[in-house]
Design a protein around this motif. Sequence first.
Motif, PDB file in Angstrom:
ATOM      1  N   GLN A 155       0.888  -1.195   0.040  1.00 28.39           N
ATOM      2  CA  GLN A 155      -0.024  -0.022   0.009  1.00 28.39           C
ATOM      3  C   GLN A 155       0.916   1.315   0.133  1.00 28.39           C
ATOM      4  O   GLN A 155       0.487   2.219  -0.757  1.00 28.39           O
ATOM      5  N   GLU A 156       1.804   1.283   0.800  1.00 30.93           N
ATOM      6  CA  GLU A 156       2.900   2.504   0.969  1.00 30.93           C
ATOM      7  C   GLU A 156       3.294   2.604  -0.416  1.00 30.93           C
ATOM      8  O   GLU A 156       3.527   3.963  -0.853  1.00 30.93           O
ATOM      9  N   ASN A 190       2.236   2.168  -3.402  1.00 31.17           N
ATOM     10  CA  ASN A 190       1.133   2.106  -4.226  1.00 31.17           C
ATOM     11  C   ASN A 190       1.290   0.953  -5.274  1.00 31.17           C
ATOM     12  O   ASN A 190       1.298   1.351  -6.513  1.00 31.17           O
TER      13      ASN A 190
END
Length: 217
Positions: free
Chosen positions: A36-37, A39
């Motif tokens: 998630q960090e 992307n």
Amino acid sequence: MGRIPAAERRAELVAAAVRVIAAEGVDGATTRRIAQEANAPLATLHYCFAAKEVLFAAVFEHVAGQYREVLTRNDVHGDVATTARALLRGVIEWYLANPDFGAAIVELISWGQRQEGQQAEMVYNEASATLRAILEAAATAAGQPVDPDTIDALTYIVSTLSDGFALNWLVFTDPTAAERQIDLTLGVLDAWMAAHLGNTSAPAASPSQASPAKLVS
């Protein structure tokens, strides 16, 4: 949007892992959170790294590479004392400019020591080897007869002083105090080198510049 090369994607995931570890610790650095960090889809992370352990191994290699780069960048090709001082200041200023990286290193070293591998030792051994090689080259270039035991001791002193500064900075995060602490830390190095190498190329910091109470405020 074009497809991102695998090597670039791996680098992005490693950088994201460093940020997540700094913010949430190793336990909070799940593969989902790291993806998630960065992307990136979780499937992409698992494609680039077969397991979380493989990702963390890459993170340790990245940390070791950062140390090498910082030390090499701050090699001033001077005499031993001038070089040692520049290396210590360079590492300290790098910690000041990259607090997330410093926090991640503390988390990783602590975690690494609890694992079966020797990843934490690898980071320190590589950093020490690079530092020692630079100091040995400085002694040779300057024509200074410095024995190997003294080079080893100086390597340890620079490493220990930079580690101590980094921990204090991560705890207090006071830029004003940190500037005084840089002078104090360099002064400790100067005093040791004056005793073991002779005259240093730069004057030691005056102890009156900052009291112990102010330094930890």
